[in-house]
Design an enzyme around this catalytic site. Structure first.
Site, PDB file in Angstrom:
ATOM      1  N   GLU A   1      -2.165   5.403  -7.598  1.00  0.00           N
ATOM      2  CA  GLU A   1      -3.399   5.602  -6.435  1.00  0.00           C
ATOM      3  C   GLU A   1      -3.051   6.153  -4.926  1.00  0.00           C
ATOM      4  OE1 GLU A   1      -7.838   4.832  -7.147  1.00  0.00           O
ATOM      5  OE2 GLU A   1      -7.172   4.116  -9.619  1.00  0.00           O
TER       6      GLU A   1
ATOM      7  N   SER B   1       2.449   3.249  -0.639  1.00  0.00           N
ATOM      8  CA  SER B   1       2.413   2.758   0.565  1.00  0.00           C
ATOM      9  C   SER B   1       2.934   3.689   1.320  1.00  0.00           C
ATOM     10  CB  SER B   1       2.990   1.581   0.638  1.00  0.00           C
ATOM     11  OG  SER B   1       2.302   0.224   0.391  1.00  0.00           O
TER      12      SER B   1
ATOM     13  N   GLU C   1       1.894  13.294 -13.802  1.00  0.00           N
ATOM     14  CA  GLU C   1       3.429  13.989 -14.983  1.00  0.00           C
ATOM     15  C   GLU C   1       4.089  13.694 -14.020  1.00  0.00           C
ATOM     16  OE1 GLU C   1       2.718  18.416 -15.340  1.00  0.00           O
ATOM     17  OE2 GLU C   1       0.700  18.446 -14.793  1.00  0.00           O
TER      18      GLU C   1
ATOM     19  N   THR D   1      -4.005   5.412 -16.977  1.00  0.00           N
ATOM     20  CA  THR D   1      -4.550   3.733 -17.076  1.00  0.00           C
ATOM     21  C   THR D   1      -5.851   4.466 -18.804  1.00  0.00           C
ATOM     22  OG1 THR D   1      -3.953   3.217 -15.440  1.00  0.00           O
ATOM     23  CG2 THR D   1      -5.785   2.327 -15.812  1.00  0.00           C
TER      24      THR D   1
ATOM     25  N   TRP E   1       1.538   7.957 -18.085  1.00  0.00           N
ATOM     26  CA  TRP E   1       1.491   6.252 -16.722  1.00  0.00           C
ATOM     27  C   TRP E   1      -0.542   6.759 -17.412  1.00  0.00           C
ATOM     28  CZ3 TRP E   1       4.745   7.282 -12.750  1.00  0.00           C
ATOM     29  CH2 TRP E   1       6.508   7.173 -13.095  1.00  0.00           C
TER      30      TRP E   1
ATOM     31  N   GLN F   1       6.493 -19.951  -3.643  1.00  0.00           N
ATOM     32  CA  GLN F   1       7.151 -20.118  -2.774  1.00  0.00           C
ATOM     33  C   GLN F   1       6.924 -21.848  -2.742  1.00  0.00           C
ATOM     34  OE1 GLN F   1      10.443 -19.154  -2.013  1.00  0.00           O
ATOM     35  NE2 GLN F   1      11.000 -20.525  -0.790  1.00  0.00           N
TER      36      GLN F   1
HETATM   37  C1  LIG Z   1       0.682   0.836 -14.350  1.00  0.00           C
HETATM   38  C2  LIG Z   1       0.141   2.636 -13.681  1.00  0.00           C
HETATM   39  C3  LIG Z   1      -1.046   3.344 -14.188  1.00  0.00           C
HETATM   40  C4  LIG Z   1      -1.257   5.007 -13.933  1.00  0.00           C
HETATM   41  N1  LIG Z   1      -2.487   4.793 -14.385  1.00  0.00           N
HETATM   42  C5  LIG Z   1      -3.047   5.947 -13.932  1.00  0.00           C
HETATM   43  C6  LIG Z   1      -3.729   6.926 -13.986  1.00  0.00           C
HETATM   44  O1  LIG Z   1      -4.562   6.157 -14.578  1.00  0.00           O
HETATM   45  N2  LIG Z   1      -3.788   8.411 -14.023  1.00  0.00           N
HETATM   46  C7  LIG Z   1      -3.156   8.827 -12.721  1.00  0.00           C
HETATM   47  O2  LIG Z   1      -2.654  10.018 -13.192  1.00  0.00           O
HETATM   48  N3  LIG Z   1      -2.011   8.349 -12.502  1.00  0.00           N
HETATM   49  C8  LIG Z   1      -1.037   6.779 -12.945  1.00  0.00           C
HETATM   50  N4  LIG Z   1      -0.228   6.145 -12.564  1.00  0.00           N
HETATM   51  C9  LIG Z   1       0.276   7.229 -11.856  1.00  0.00           C
HETATM   52  C10 LIG Z   1       1.078   6.349 -10.277  1.00  0.00           C
HETATM   53  O3  LIG Z   1      -0.452   6.946  -9.754  1.00  0.00           O
HETATM   54  C11 LIG Z   1       1.844   6.947  -9.507  1.00  0.00           C
HETATM   55  O4  LIG Z   1       3.232   6.152 -10.327  1.00  0.00           O
HETATM   56  C12 LIG Z   1       1.843   7.106  -7.901  1.00  0.00           C
HETATM   57  O5  LIG Z   1       1.115   8.203  -7.848  1.00  0.00           O
HETATM   58  C13 LIG Z   1       3.322   7.397  -7.859  1.00  0.00           C
HETATM   59  O6  LIG Z   1       4.152   8.161  -8.010  1.00  0.00           O
HETATM   60  P1  LIG Z   1       5.643   8.053  -8.905  1.00  0.00           P
HETATM   61  O7  LIG Z   1       5.619   6.684  -9.456  1.00  0.00           O
HETATM   62  O8  LIG Z   1       5.998   9.891  -9.465  1.00  0.00           O
HETATM   63  O9  LIG Z   1       6.347   7.832  -7.145  1.00  0.00           O
HETATM   64  P2  LIG Z   1       7.125   9.286  -6.691  1.00  0.00           P
HETATM   65  O10 LIG Z   1       6.298  10.334  -5.909  1.00  0.00           O
HETATM   66  O11 LIG Z   1       8.168   9.749  -7.908  1.00  0.00           O
HETATM   67  O12 LIG Z   1       7.684   8.695  -5.057  1.00  0.00           O
HETATM   68  C14 LIG Z   1       8.606   7.374  -5.213  1.00  0.00           C
HETATM   69  C15 LIG Z   1       9.359   6.817  -3.926  1.00  0.00           C
HETATM   70  O13 LIG Z   1       9.673   7.974  -3.086  1.00  0.00           O
HETATM   71  C16 LIG Z   1       8.272   7.240  -2.183  1.00  0.00           C
HETATM   72  N5  LIG Z   1       7.692   9.082  -1.889  1.00  0.00           N
HETATM   73  C17 LIG Z   1       7.294   9.857  -2.225  1.00  0.00           C
HETATM   74  N6  LIG Z   1       6.868  11.094  -1.315  1.00  0.00           N
HETATM   75  C18 LIG Z   1       7.537  11.062   0.083  1.00  0.00           C
HETATM   76  C19 LIG Z   1       6.858  11.649   0.660  1.00  0.00           C
HETATM   77  N7  LIG Z   1       5.872  12.635   1.001  1.00  0.00           N
HETATM   78  N8  LIG Z   1       7.029  10.366   2.005  1.00  0.00           N
HETATM   79  C20 LIG Z   1       7.548   9.627   1.791  1.00  0.00           C
HETATM   80  N9  LIG Z   1       7.558   8.534   0.930  1.00  0.00           N
HETATM   81  C21 LIG Z   1       7.801   9.333  -0.061  1.00  0.00           C
HETATM   82  C22 LIG Z   1       7.161   7.041  -2.830  1.00  0.00           C
HETATM   83  O14 LIG Z   1       6.582   6.362  -1.483  1.00  0.00           O
HETATM   84  C23 LIG Z   1       7.742   6.248  -3.490  1.00  0.00           C
HETATM   85  O15 LIG Z   1       8.845   5.133  -2.503  1.00  0.00           O
HETATM   86  C24 LIG Z   1      -0.096   5.010 -12.668  1.00  0.00           C
HETATM   87  C25 LIG Z   1       1.557   4.445 -12.599  1.00  0.00           C
HETATM   88  C26 LIG Z   1       1.616   2.791 -13.059  1.00  0.00           C
HETATM   89  C27 LIG Z   1       3.039   2.439 -12.963  1.00  0.00           C
END
Ligand SMILES: Cc1cc2nc3c(=O)[nH]c(=O)nc-3n(C[C@H](O)[C@H](O)[C@H](O)COP(=O)(O)OP(=O)(O)OC[C@H]3O[C@@H](n4cnc5c(N)ncnc54)[C@H](O)[C@@H]3O)c2cc1C
Length: 389
Positions: free
Chosen positions: A364, A367, A127, A158, A156, A337
């Site tokens: 999911e 990294s 969310e 899928t 987001w 490259q």
């Molecule tokens: C194409 C696509 C398909 C997707 N499909 C699904 C789906 O089917 N179902 C679903 O539920 N979700 C889905 N997602 C969501 C996806 O799982 C999330 O994008 C992902 O879990 C990361 O959350 P965020 O993008 O909000 O990043 P954020 O949590 O905002 O993170 C941003 C950055 O901060 C870093 N960060 C955050 N917390 C920490 C921590 N504690 N320590 C170190 N670094 C941290 C992260 O590693 C990242 O680099 C999808 C996303 C995309 C782009």
């Protein structure tokens, strides 16, 4: 110890390769350009039985195990990562929660049509304020008589536009200390009050459907509660552990495809009087690509083996996911490259690999989150283990 695939899985791999080369590869560039999700293709994938590979025969699955499923996922990913992402989303995170936690009635009603390949599923955790921190979920499911009334928005997601069911995480109550009770619910997508939008213009995996699901006073029968009401978050995190192996498997597919394109070009392209493969800097890139792809594949196979044996595989799934996804991005970059200007042009199909790969390090569990998961597991282990198995 045997590093070879069984005869059954080798045949399945060849079958999947031919299927992907016939029905996916020729259309992959066009679907990427048009951001087109092919439901017809998924009908064919379903008819092949690929949507039921890891599920029990009594519910319409093939009961072939995790390794067989990962082998098919890798082959599909070589042809198109977008298709592969939708494939593993419906199997590993859409359907698997029902197989893992469903009651007999839920499995008969919801799992069978999915495992038989007639329908697709989605997983709704993310969310606006719940990304890496899944506990940030704000969607509510308030019990009222025979129904949970669901309100909220999942982003987001899928397969959102094509799924017949979505498993969601929602708040069903509050603990004495004010903490949220997060539960999982199976929500049929045809219930009144559900709207799906596709507002996203994605960088990569453009042939995968990604949507926003809005729930406005949706009446979900209370028998659709999945598993333990108080353990919804734990259950979904366990589902994601399995999902990570499949993201790793499709990462291996992309990494292999990048290598295949790179070595082919390195042998064919001539500069300074001979093929560019004569240059050590090109050779070293190819060597690194091959080594890392093979290592990533072995990590996928190890995690699959542990999962099928019923062992704990949290650390190994995270090893596989972080290494394979980062290998995919590195290999796509190295391949581009090696192809030089040719790789920069869309026709070569390599820039798509680079755009597609990046999601593998995000979805999911990023990294960074994989490294957190790994470190937590390592720190929990006894001194005698020191990261070994
Ligand atoms: C194409 C696509 C398909 C997707 N499909 C699904 C789906 O089917 N179902 C679903 O539920 N979700 C889905 N997602 C969501 C996806 O799982 C999330 O994008 C992902 O879990 C990361 O959350 P965020 O993008 O909000 O990043 P954020 O949590 O905002 O993170 C941003 C950055 O901060 C870093 N960060 C955050 N917390 C920490 C921590 N504690 N320590 C170190 N670094 C941290 C992260 O590693 C990242 O680099 C999808 C996303 C995309 C782009």
């Amino acid at each position: 110890m045997d590093f070879g695939l069984s005869k059954e899985i080798s045949e399945l791999k060849e079958d999947a390769r031919q299927f992907a080369d016939t029905y996916i590869r020729p259309f992959a560039a066009e679907w990427d350009e048009k951001a087109y999700f092919s439901r017809e293709l998924f009908q064919k994938i379903g008819q092949k039985g690929y949507l039921g590979l890891p599920f029990a025969k009594e519910y319409g699955g093939k009961a072939m195990g995790t390794l067989a499923y990962m082998t098919v996922a890798e082959e599909i990913a070589k042809a198109s990562l977008g298709v592969a992402l939708s494939y593993v989303a419906t199997v590993s995170i859409g359907t698997a929660p029902i197989a893992m936690y469903g009651t007999e009635e839920q499995k008969t009603k919801f799992l069978r049509p999915l495992a038989e390949g007639r329908e697709l599923a989605a997983f709704g955790l993310t969310e606006k304020n719940a990304g890496s921190d899944a506990a940030g979920v704000e969607t509510t499911a308030e019990l009222s008589g025979e129904y949970f009334i669901v309100n909220g928005t999942k982003q987001w997601i899928t397969n959102a536009s094509y799924a017949s069911v979505v498993t969601i995480a929602a708040i069903t109550g509050y603990k004495e200390d004010g903490g949220k009770v997060i539960s999982s619910l199976i929500v049929p997508m045809d219930l009144p009050g559900i709207t799906v939008k596709r507002p996203y213009d994605k960088m990569g995996v453009r042939s995968s459907d990604t949507g926003e699901i809005h729930f406005d006073h949706v009446k979900v029968p209370k028998e659709n509660l999945l598993g333990d009401q108080n353990a919804g978050m734990k259950q979904l995190l366990q589902v994601l552990n399995g999902g990570r192996i499949s993201i790793a498997a499709i990462s291996v597919g992309l990494a292999q495809e990048a290598y295949d394109k790179a070595i082919q070009h390195a042998k064919a392209r001539e500069q300074f009087g001979g093929p560019i493969s004569q240059f050590e800097s090109v050779q070293f890139k190819l060597a690194d690509m091959a080594v890392e792809t093979e290592a990533a594949r072995l990590l996928v196979q190890k995690a699959s083996f542990l999962k099928d044996r019923g062992d704990v595989f949290i650390k190994e799934a995270a090893y596989a996911k972080v290494f394979a996804s980062e290998t995919a991005t590195r290999n796509a970059n190295r391949a581009l490259q090696i192809l030089g200007g040719t790789g920069y042009m869309r026709e070569a199909g390599v820039e798509r690999l680079l755009r597609d790969a990046k999601i593998l390090e995000i979805g999911e569990g990023t990294s960074e989150i994989q490294r957190l998961v790994i470190a937590r597991q390592l720190l929990k282990e006894g001194a005698d283990k020191n990261g070994r198995n």
